[in-house]
Design a protein around this motif. Sequence first.
Motif, PDB file in Angstrom:
ATOM      1  N   TRP A   1       0.836  -1.219   0.000  1.00 29.74           N
ATOM      2  CA  TRP A   1       0.000   0.000   0.000  1.00 29.74           C
ATOM      3  C   TRP A   1       0.853   1.244   0.000  1.00 29.74           C
ATOM      4  O   TRP A   1       0.437   2.290  -0.479  1.00 29.74           O
ATOM      5  N   GLY A   2       2.084   1.122   0.467  1.00 33.25           N
ATOM      6  CA  GLY A   2       3.027   2.253   0.315  1.00 33.25           C
ATOM      7  C   GLY A   2       3.291   2.515  -1.158  1.00 33.25           C
ATOM      8  O   GLY A   2       3.295   3.667  -1.616  1.00 33.25           O
ATOM      9  N   ASN A   3       3.494   1.434  -1.913  1.00 34.96           N
ATOM     10  CA  ASN A   3       3.741   1.601  -3.351  1.00 34.96           C
ATOM     11  C   ASN A   3       2.522   2.164  -4.081  1.00 34.96           C
ATOM     12  O   ASN A   3       2.651   3.012  -4.967  1.00 34.96           O
ATOM     13  N   VAL A   4       1.346   1.681  -3.707  1.00 31.15           N
ATOM     14  CA  VAL A   4       0.135   2.179  -4.371  1.00 31.15           C
ATOM     15  C   VAL A   4      -0.044   3.674  -4.080  1.00 31.15           C
ATOM     16  O   VAL A   4      -0.315   4.474  -4.988  1.00 31.15           O
ATOM     17  N   ALA A   5       0.186   4.048  -2.825  1.00 30.36           N
ATOM     18  CA  ALA A   5       0.051   5.469  -2.462  1.00 30.36           C
ATOM     19  C   ALA A   5       1.080   6.303  -3.228  1.00 30.36           C
ATOM     20  O   ALA A   5       0.761   7.372  -3.769  1.00 30.36           O
ATOM     21  N   GLY A   6       2.319   5.792  -3.307  1.00 24.48           N
ATOM     22  CA  GLY A   6       3.372   6.515  -4.032  1.00 24.48           C
ATOM     23  C   GLY A   6       3.063   6.620  -5.512  1.00 24.48           C
ATOM     24  O   GLY A   6       3.290   7.669  -6.144  1.00 24.48           O
ATOM     25  N   LEU A   7       2.518   5.544  -6.080  1.00 24.18           N
ATOM     26  CA  LEU A   7       2.146   5.539  -7.503  1.00 24.18           C
ATOM     27  C   LEU A   7       1.100   6.619  -7.796  1.00 24.18           C
ATOM     28  O   LEU A   7       1.247   7.433  -8.717  1.00 24.18           O
ATOM     29  N   VAL A   8       0.057   6.650  -6.977  1.00 25.05           N
ATOM     30  CA  VAL A   8      -1.026   7.611  -7.225  1.00 25.05           C
ATOM     31  C   VAL A   8      -0.515   9.045  -7.015  1.00 25.05           C
ATOM     32  O   VAL A   8      -0.793   9.944  -7.820  1.00 25.05           O
TER      33      VAL A   8
END
Length: 309
Positions: free
Chosen positions: A202-209
């Motif tokens: 979810w860190g990656n998803v947040a960073g992606l968005v």
Amino acid sequence: MKTIRIKAPATSANFVCGFDIIGFAVESPGDEVELRFNAAKTIRITEITGSDSLSSNANENCAAYVLQLFCQKINTRQGLDIRLHKGVPIGSGLGSSAAGSMGVLYAANILFDSPLTDMELVSLAMQGEAFISGALHADNVAPCLLGGITLIPVQDPLQIISCPVPPDLGFVIALPDFELPTKEARKVLPETIALKTAVKQWGNVAGLVASLFRKDTEQLAMFLRDHIIEPARAALIPGFYQVQRAALEAGAFSCSISGGGPSLVAMTRHPSASGEIADAMKNAFTGAGLSCRCYVTRISKKGCERVDT
Ligand code: HSE
């Protein structure tokens, strides 16, 4: 009788780490769908081109299934004829069922003078995804309808957020020569995950968005890692890690599975390098004993589009 003709784009779901919640439309390939009234009071598929394996039985075909749902929702018994010209290969991880069903729904909404909203069309198309794969997800159908990159943070009640499209991204999609139904690709997924794995994801998803909204493609590259789905699905695709490595060595900044696979999608900030990346991916698949075709493409800001006028 009036015929509505729609172009519906292929889509790539998950955007590496955003399983079931992020997807984007691409400029090629795409389906063409034609819809017209008939006098037979029944929904029929009168022609399918571009695929030998798709059923034209209206009770087994996803596009016909969602059209039945559309007709129930607007309370009509009007008969309709569907013609499907498949450009999006079936079982490819490129949203083939989404393109067919979204194209048909978009055409139906035009034929009946727009009784449904975009959200209602996406909800119906999601039922088609569940019909085919056993799971409700909108990460193909939403970008197929709306174009661009879409985030679906919540399915119930459905919410769709369109994300900015970075101008400098090129994509190479390598599709090996076998079909992998989404239903099968979902069977290998873990039912539970460790908290520390979830935190990374979810860190990656947040960073992606955040990177998309900041239009920062350099930062975006840092977050394109999948700690959950890719490790589980890699074994379904012979040569997966070799093809991924070949794409990265040829200059891609990310390479992962598109949707449920078996296609792999590589991204580059230098679209002129796409040919080299495509060759590298093709060679790596050949090394694993598979022939493959490559699409060099970009994100399409257009979703479904009427093309008969
Ligand atoms: N998010 C879905 C999956 C997309 O990865 O199973 C299927 O195309």
